[in-house]
Design an enzyme around this catalytic site. Structure first.
Site, PDB file in Angstrom:
ATOM      1  N   LEU A 122       0.813  -1.224   0.000  1.00 53.48           N
ATOM      2  CA  LEU A 122       0.000   0.000   0.000  1.00 53.48           C
ATOM      3  C   LEU A 122       0.841   1.266   0.000  1.00 53.48           C
ATOM      4  O   LEU A 122       1.859   1.356   0.676  1.00 53.48           O
ATOM      5  CB  LEU A 122      -0.911  -0.015   1.229  1.00 53.48           C
ATOM      6  CG  LEU A 122      -1.823  -1.244   1.339  1.00 53.48           C
ATOM      7  CD1 LEU A 122      -2.673  -1.154   2.599  1.00 53.48           C
ATOM      8  CD2 LEU A 122      -2.703  -1.405   0.111  1.00 53.48           C
ATOM      9  N   SER A 156       2.137   3.917  -7.746  1.00 49.14           N
ATOM     10  CA  SER A 156       1.824   2.536  -8.128  1.00 49.14           C
ATOM     11  C   SER A 156       2.791   1.618  -7.402  1.00 49.14           C
ATOM     12  O   SER A 156       3.959   1.971  -7.210  1.00 49.14           O
ATOM     13  CB  SER A 156       2.015   2.374  -9.644  1.00 49.14           C
ATOM     14  OG  SER A 156       2.147   1.005  -9.977  1.00 49.14           O
ATOM     15  N   SER A 157       2.301   0.445  -7.019  1.00 48.31           N
ATOM     16  CA  SER A 157       3.192  -0.523  -6.363  1.00 48.31           C
ATOM     17  C   SER A 157       4.330  -0.903  -7.299  1.00 48.31           C
ATOM     18  O   SER A 157       5.428  -1.232  -6.854  1.00 48.31           O
ATOM     19  CB  SER A 157       2.418  -1.773  -5.968  1.00 48.31           C
ATOM     20  OG  SER A 157       1.369  -1.401  -5.109  1.00 48.31           O
ATOM     21  N   VAL A 170      -3.416   9.606  -7.294  1.00 52.62           N
ATOM     22  CA  VAL A 170      -2.486  10.349  -6.426  1.00 52.62           C
ATOM     23  C   VAL A 170      -1.103  10.286  -7.079  1.00 52.62           C
ATOM     24  O   VAL A 170      -0.678   9.220  -7.558  1.00 52.62           O
ATOM     25  CB  VAL A 170      -2.449   9.735  -5.003  1.00 52.62           C
ATOM     26  CG1 VAL A 170      -1.461  10.482  -4.114  1.00 52.62           C
ATOM     27  CG2 VAL A 170      -3.846   9.760  -4.388  1.00 52.62           C
ATOM     28  N   GLY A 186      -1.723   6.396  -2.501  1.00 54.24           N
ATOM     29  CA  GLY A 186      -2.895   6.274  -3.387  1.00 54.24           C
ATOM     30  C   GLY A 186      -3.959   5.390  -2.752  1.00 54.24           C
ATOM     31  O   GLY A 186      -5.151   5.729  -2.714  1.00 54.24           O
ATOM     32  N   HIS A 187      -3.526   4.238  -2.221  1.00 56.37           N
ATOM     33  CA  HIS A 187      -4.480   3.334  -1.555  1.00 56.37           C
ATOM     34  C   HIS A 187      -5.077   4.003  -0.316  1.00 56.37           C
ATOM     35  O   HIS A 187      -6.275   3.893  -0.060  1.00 56.37           O
ATOM     36  CB  HIS A 187      -3.773   2.053  -1.103  1.00 56.37           C
ATOM     37  CG  HIS A 187      -3.224   1.214  -2.207  1.00 56.37           C
ATOM     38  ND1 HIS A 187      -1.875   1.084  -2.436  1.00 56.37           N
ATOM     39  CD2 HIS A 187      -3.836   0.454  -3.135  1.00 56.37           C
ATOM     40  CE1 HIS A 187      -1.682   0.264  -3.457  1.00 56.37           C
ATOM     41  NE2 HIS A 187      -2.845  -0.125  -3.900  1.00 56.37           N
ATOM     42  N   LYS A 215      -8.732   5.955 -10.217  1.00 57.62           N
ATOM     43  CA  LYS A 215      -8.907   6.268 -11.644  1.00 57.62           C
ATOM     44  C   LYS A 215      -7.656   5.965 -12.456  1.00 57.62           C
ATOM     45  O   LYS A 215      -7.672   6.055 -13.674  1.00 57.62           O
ATOM     46  CB  LYS A 215      -9.240   7.750 -11.808  1.00 57.62           C
ATOM     47  CG  LYS A 215     -10.688   8.094 -11.566  1.00 57.62           C
ATOM     48  CD  LYS A 215     -10.906   9.502 -12.073  1.00 57.62           C
ATOM     49  CE  LYS A 215     -12.303   9.982 -11.865  1.00 57.62           C
ATOM     50  NZ  LYS A 215     -12.473  11.332 -12.423  1.00 57.62           N
ATOM     51  N   LYS A 216      -6.553   5.662 -11.773  1.00 61.41           N
ATOM     52  CA  LYS A 216      -5.341   5.336 -12.533  1.00 61.41           C
ATOM     53  C   LYS A 216      -5.606   4.127 -13.434  1.00 61.41           C
ATOM     54  O   LYS A 216      -5.180   4.088 -14.574  1.00 61.41           O
ATOM     55  CB  LYS A 216      -4.156   5.044 -11.612  1.00 61.41           C
ATOM     56  CG  LYS A 216      -2.886   4.772 -12.418  1.00 61.41           C
ATOM     57  CD  LYS A 216      -1.673   4.712 -11.554  1.00 61.41           C
ATOM     58  CE  LYS A 216      -1.489   3.335 -10.966  1.00 61.41           C
ATOM     59  NZ  LYS A 216      -1.129   2.315 -11.990  1.00 61.41           N
TER      60      LYS A 216
END
Ligand code: PAF
Length: 275
Positions: free
Chosen positions: A29, A181-182, A172, A32-33, A144-145
């Protein structure tokens, strides 16, 4: 925060909850999460997150084995953000027998992301429906990514008459514009320094389109792709599409979105920009 690994225990703990907001994730996480978790709180008194790296949505040669699994630190972040319950099943808890029933999305699943990741959206739709069945939320939130994923889940929810409101939450970004992103963790330092160019290029294309008009779309898309290629990217797609259905722009006055996926070294990044 309660953590449940098995479906019956999760169900039991959620019995009697009248309004649940749900955020499904694959873990590792980032901000963004956590933004999704905080947004969830505005929709319901009970916020449930899930962490499950779903084998079904990874294709052959993709990063299923390598995908970062960081349950301990993820749990701490969720607890600190005020999430009420975490569902974190093992593969055997979630798929105790080989999953033979799937949600088969319509042709939309083969567009854009689907062209480069065959079977991906079938795996996403199947796991999301199963997670919805486990949690039975009234609201579910997605970033929304993953623009196409959000559209697909909205359509599935509508067409299968699931009593769930689907909420899309803005991407984000790091201060330099890179979408969180991870998979950013895979980037070597030089790649991380280069990575913001994807979003910059989308912004430049947007400005070009607004200045030169949609008639020049193909030339301007090509210019954007060349700009990435020149800096060592391999672009899977970079396309201006209609927001409503991700098809090529056809009707005047349609709202548009630029969607893109490109590789930097071994890492595949996606991003989008609404126009
Ligand atoms: O967006 C993701 O992280 C995943 O695709 C999801 C929605 C959790 C399904 O595995």
């Amino acid at each position: 925060m309660q953590t449940h690994h098995q479906i019956p225990a999760l169900r039991q703990s959620l019995q009697g909850k009248t309004r649940i907001a749900f955020v499904p994730t694959m873990g590792n996480l980032h901000e963004g999460h956590l933004t999704l978790m905080r947004a969830a709180r505005k929709y319901a008194e009970t916020v449930v997150a899930s962490i499950f790296v779903n084998r079904l949505q990874f294709g052959v040669g993709e990063d299923f084995e390598q995908y970062p699994r960081t349950l301990r630190t993820d749990s701490e972040k969720l607890a600190a953000t005020g999430v009420d319950a975490l569902f974190a099943p093992s593969e055997n808890d979630f798929y105790p027998e080989p999953q033979g029933y799937f949600v088969e999305p319509p042709d939309f699943q083969h567009l854009l992301e689907g062209e480069f990741r065959p079977g991906h959206f079938r795996g996403v739709a199947t796991v999301v429906l199963k997670l919805f069945n486990c949690v039975q939320p009234q609201v579910a939130l997605f970033g929304k990514k993953d623009y196409q994923q959000l559209m697909l889940i909205r359509a599935m929810t509508r067409q299968l008459a699931l009593p769930i409101e689907i909420v899309g939450v803005d991407t984000v970004r790091a201060p330099d514009g890179l979408a969180l992103s991870s998979r950013n963790n895979y980037l070597a330092p030089a790649e991380r320094a280069e990575a913001p160019r994807l979003y910059q290029t989308l912004n430049e294309l947007k400005a070009d389109l607004l200045r030169e008009g949609l008639d020049k779309r193909e030339i301007l898309e090509q210019k954007a792709r060349k700009n990435l290629d020149k800096h060592g990217w391999k672009t899977d797609y970079l396309a201006v599409r209609q927001q409503s259905d991700l098809q090529l722009p056809s009707l005047a006055g349609q709202k548009l979105v630029i969607v893109a996926a490109a590789r930097l070294g071994q890492t595949r990044l996606i991003d989008n920009l609404e126009i």
